[in-house]
Design an enzyme around this catalytic site. Structure first.
Site, PDB file in Angstrom:
ATOM      1  N   ASP A  14     -13.840  39.545  71.216  1.00  0.00           N
ATOM      2  CA  ASP A  14     -13.107  38.298  71.504  1.00  0.00           C
ATOM      3  C   ASP A  14     -13.889  37.409  72.468  1.00  0.00           C
ATOM      4  OD1 ASP A  14     -10.938  36.577  71.210  1.00  0.00           O
ATOM      5  OD2 ASP A  14      -9.877  37.422  72.943  1.00  0.00           O
ATOM      6  N   GLY A  15     -13.674  36.101  72.349  1.00  0.00           N
ATOM      7  CA  GLY A  15     -14.247  35.158  73.311  1.00  0.00           C
ATOM      8  C   GLY A  15     -15.338  34.245  72.760  1.00  0.00           C
ATOM      9  N   GLY A  17     -15.096  31.596  70.823  1.00  0.00           N
ATOM     10  CA  GLY A  17     -14.723  30.178  70.904  1.00  0.00           C
ATOM     11  C   GLY A  17     -14.860  29.646  72.326  1.00  0.00           C
ATOM     12  N   ARG A  18     -14.360  30.412  73.273  1.00  0.00           N
ATOM     13  CA  ARG A  18     -14.433  29.978  74.685  1.00  0.00           C
ATOM     14  C   ARG A  18     -15.876  29.933  75.164  1.00  0.00           C
ATOM     15  NH1 ARG A  18     -10.569  34.379  76.831  1.00  0.00           N
ATOM     16  NH2 ARG A  18     -10.848  35.086  74.672  1.00  0.00           N
ATOM     17  N   HIS A  31     -19.335  31.921  67.168  1.00  0.00           N
ATOM     18  CA  HIS A  31     -19.254  32.996  66.169  1.00  0.00           C
ATOM     19  C   HIS A  31     -20.659  33.420  65.735  1.00  0.00           C
ATOM     20  CE1 HIS A  31     -15.015  32.588  66.184  1.00  0.00           C
ATOM     21  NE2 HIS A  31     -14.945  31.471  65.477  1.00  0.00           N
ATOM     22  N   LEU A 125     -24.693  56.331  61.793  1.00  0.00           N
ATOM     23  CA  LEU A 125     -23.460  55.685  62.254  1.00  0.00           C
ATOM     24  C   LEU A 125     -22.646  55.100  61.103  1.00  0.00           C
ATOM     25  CD1 LEU A 125     -22.013  54.259  64.849  1.00  0.00           C
ATOM     26  CD2 LEU A 125     -23.372  52.283  64.185  1.00  0.00           C
TER      27      LEU A 125
END
Ligand code: IPE
Ligand code: IPE
Ligand code: MG
Length: 231
Positions: A14-15, A17-18, A31, A125
Site C-alpha cells: 500500500d501507498g 498513490g500517496r 504503481h 519460491l
C-alpha cells in the site's frame, strides 16, 4: 543468531498513490515504481529461503477507483507479467494467482495463465499474486462451490473449507506486512490470517526495500507465537 524464517510472508503493498502525490506525480507513476519494489522483494525472499510470498495487488474493492487508474493498473499487470517471466525463471520462482478471474479482461487472464504455465515446474519460491481478490469474496466463492459439490454438513470442517479457498495447498501466512502506515486488513486474508503475525511499515510501498523487509523479518523472529496455548 539463528532466527526462524517465516515459511509464508504476505504483503499488502500500500501507498503507491500517496508516494506519487508527494512528488506531484500521477498515482500511476507510483504503481510503476511499486513494480520495482516488488522485483527486489521477490529476489530477497528467494534468497532468504522463504517458501511462499503472497502480494495483494488489486482488491475486489479497487474497481471503485477512477476508470483511468484501474485501466492503467490492468495494463501494468499485463506488461509486468510479459517482462518479468524470464527473471522469475532464472530465480526458480513459481507464479500463482488468487482472486476472481471472471471479472478480468481477456488479455490479463491470458497473461496470468501463460505465466502460471511457464513457471509451474519451478521448485523455488511460490509467488502468489492476489488480483481481484478479497477475503470475503474468497469465502463466498468457496461456499458456493461446496454447495455445488453437495458436500454433506458432517463433512464440513476447517480443512475442507481451506481446501475450497483460492489458497488451497498454500500454508497460512506466518507474517503479514502492510506498507503505507495503515493498520487494517482491508479485506485481505480473513480466514488465512487467524494466527498470522502483523507488521506495519510506515514507508510507502515504492520506498520499501530489502533493508525494510529484513526489519520486518527480524521483528517476526522476536515474536512469541502461542496459537492459543501457553507457548
Ligand atoms: C496500493 O497503493 C496499490 C493498489 C491498491 C492497487 P494505493 O494505490 O492504495 O496507494 P495509496 O494507498 O492511495 O497511497
Ligand atoms: C489494500 O489497499 C489493497 C491493496 C493493496 C491491493 P487499499 O488502498 O485498497 O486499502 P484501503 O482503501 O486503504 O483500506
Ligand atoms: Mg491504498
Amino acid at each position: 543468531m539463528n532466527r526462524p524464517v517465516p515459511r509464508h510472508v504476505a504483503i499488502v503493498m500500500d501507498g503507491n498513490g500517496r508516494w506519487a502525490r508527494k512528488r506531484l506525480m500521477p498515482r500511476n507513476f507510483g504503481h510503476r515504481k511499486g513494480v520495482e519494489t516488488l522485483r527486489s522483494i521477490v529476489k530477497a525472499s528467494a534468497a532468504r529461503r522463504i517458501d511462499y510470498l503472497t502480494v495483494f495487488a488489486f482488491s475486489t474493492e479497487n474497481w471503485s477507483r477512477p476508470q483511468e487508474e484501474v485501466g492503467a493498473l490492468m495494463s501494468l499487470f499485463v506488461e509486468t507479467l510479459e517482462k518479468e517471466v524470464p527473471a522469475l525463471m532464472e530465480n526458480k520462482v513459481r507464479i500463482r494467482f488468487i482472486g476472481d478471474r471472471s471479472a478480468l479482461g481477456r488479455k490479463v487472464i491470458e497473461k496470468m495463465r501463460m505465466s502460471e504455465t511457464q513457471t509451474e515446474k519451478n521448485k523455488g519460491l511460490t509467488l502468489t499474486i492476489a488480483l481481484n481478490y478479497s477475503g470475503r469474496d474468497d469465502l463466498v466463492r468457496a461456499f458456493g462451490r461446496i454447495v455445488e459439490d453437495t458436500v454433506p454438513a458432517q463433512h464440513i470442517d476447517e480443512t475442507l473449507i481451506s481446501s475450497y479457498l483460492d489458497t488451497a495447498g498454500i500454508p497460512d501466512p506466518d507474517l503479514i506486512i502492510r506498507t503505507g502506515g495503515e493498520h487494517r486488513i482491508s479485506n485481505f486474508f480473513l480466514w488465512q490470517s487467524a494466527y498470522s503475525e502483523f507488521y506495519t511499515s510506515s514507508r510507502y510501498w515504492p520506498d520499501f526495500n530489502e533493508k525494510e523487509f529484513d526489519k520486518a523479518l527480524n521483528a517476526y523472529g522476536k515474536r512469541e507465537r502461542r496459537f492459543g496455548g501457553l507457548g
